[in-house]
Design a protein around this motif. Structure first.
Motif, PDB file in Angstrom:
ATOM      1  N   TYR A   1       0.813  -1.214   0.000  1.00 43.17           N
ATOM      2  CA  TYR A   1       0.000   0.000   0.000  1.00 43.17           C
ATOM      3  C   TYR A   1       0.849   1.268   0.000  1.00 43.17           C
ATOM      4  O   TYR A   1       0.545   2.221  -0.727  1.00 43.17           O
ATOM      5  N   SER A   2       1.896   1.284   0.783  1.00 45.61           N
ATOM      6  CA  SER A   2       2.690   2.508   0.950  1.00 45.61           C
ATOM      7  C   SER A   2       3.438   2.894  -0.328  1.00 45.61           C
ATOM      8  O   SER A   2       3.967   4.002  -0.408  1.00 45.61           O
ATOM      9  N   ASP A   3       3.482   2.009  -1.321  1.00 50.29           N
ATOM     10  CA  ASP A   3       4.162   2.315  -2.588  1.00 50.29           C
ATOM     11  C   ASP A   3       3.254   3.013  -3.590  1.00 50.29           C
ATOM     12  O   ASP A   3       3.719   3.453  -4.649  1.00 50.29           O
TER      13      ASP A   3
ATOM     14  N   PRO B   1       2.293   8.610  -2.678  1.00 51.84           N
ATOM     15  CA  PRO B   1       2.553   7.566  -1.675  1.00 51.84           C
ATOM     16  C   PRO B   1       3.003   8.123  -0.324  1.00 51.84           C
ATOM     17  O   PRO B   1       2.648   7.585   0.724  1.00 51.84           O
ATOM     18  N   SER B   2       3.735   9.207  -0.348  1.00 53.39           N
ATOM     19  CA  SER B   2       4.191   9.805   0.908  1.00 53.39           C
ATOM     20  C   SER B   2       3.067  10.495   1.657  1.00 53.39           C
ATOM     21  O   SER B   2       3.166  10.745   2.860  1.00 53.39           O
TER      22      SER B   2
ATOM     23  N   ARG C   1      -3.774   9.702   4.432  1.00 53.47           N
ATOM     24  CA  ARG C   1      -3.636   8.248   4.456  1.00 53.47           C
ATOM     25  C   ARG C   1      -3.031   7.773   5.758  1.00 53.47           C
ATOM     26  O   ARG C   1      -2.250   8.481   6.392  1.00 53.47           O
TER      27      ARG C   1
ATOM     28  N   ASP D   1      -0.914   4.629   6.608  1.00 51.18           N
ATOM     29  CA  ASP D   1      -0.246   3.471   6.031  1.00 51.18           C
ATOM     30  C   ASP D   1      -0.269   2.262   6.971  1.00 51.18           C
ATOM     31  O   ASP D   1      -0.162   1.124   6.516  1.00 51.18           O
ATOM     32  N   ASN D   2      -0.401   2.495   8.259  1.00 54.43           N
ATOM     33  CA  ASN D   2      -0.486   1.365   9.200  1.00 54.43           C
ATOM     34  C   ASN D   2      -1.773   0.581   8.998  1.00 54.43           C
ATOM     35  O   ASN D   2      -1.842  -0.607   9.327  1.00 54.43           O
TER      36      ASN D   2
ATOM     37  N   ASN E   1      -3.408   0.623   5.940  1.00 54.95           N
ATOM     38  CA  ASN E   1      -3.633   0.484   4.490  1.00 54.95           C
ATOM     39  C   ASN E   1      -4.907   1.213   4.050  1.00 54.95           C
ATOM     40  O   ASN E   1      -5.663   0.714   3.208  1.00 54.95           O
TER      41      ASN E   1
END
Length: 123
Positions: free
Chosen positions: A29-31, A53-54, A72, A74-75, A77
């Motif tokens: 997901y983080s990509d 993504p960042s 977002r 990221d933890n 998703n």
């Protein structure tokens, strides 16, 4: 297999707020950038907002600038679309979309889609 699940829509009044969620599985997901589109009655699907993504850069349609934000976690998703000061013109089915590449404004560029969540704003 990639799964995109969007949720959080509902019926609200003009001026209210809603937060939509988009949870993605099956990829790193983080990509990936995260993007939201919407489709109103008898309208084409249009770009609403996207984030890198960042999460540091957001792009917004002119019609929602200053009212919508995207962020977002990221933890989890999960990406969120925070919608404030909603108007009847915001009434649409909102879709989360993911592609392998930078955010673009064309729905045709996206490979993975959520099922959509209905947002209805009454006047």
């Amino acid at each position: 297999q990639v799964h995109v699940v969007d949720s959080g829509g509902g019926l609200v009044q003009t001026g209210d707020s809603l937060r939509l969620s988009c949870t993605v599985s099956g990829l790193t997901y983080s990509d990936y950038p995260m993007t939201w589109f919407r489709q109103g009655p008898s309208q084409e699907r249009e770009f609403v907002a996207g984030t890198t993504p960042s999460g540091l850069i957001g792009n917004f349609a002119d019609s929602v600038k200053g009212r919508f934000t995207i962020f977002r976690d990221d933890n989890a998703n999960t990406a969120y679309l925070q919608m404030n000061s909603l108007k009847p013109d915001d009434t649409a089915v909102y879709y989360c979309a993911v592609r392998d590449g930078a955010v673009t404004f064309s729905a045709d560029d996206y490979e993975y889609w959520g099922q959509g969540t209905q947002v209805t704003v009454s006047s």
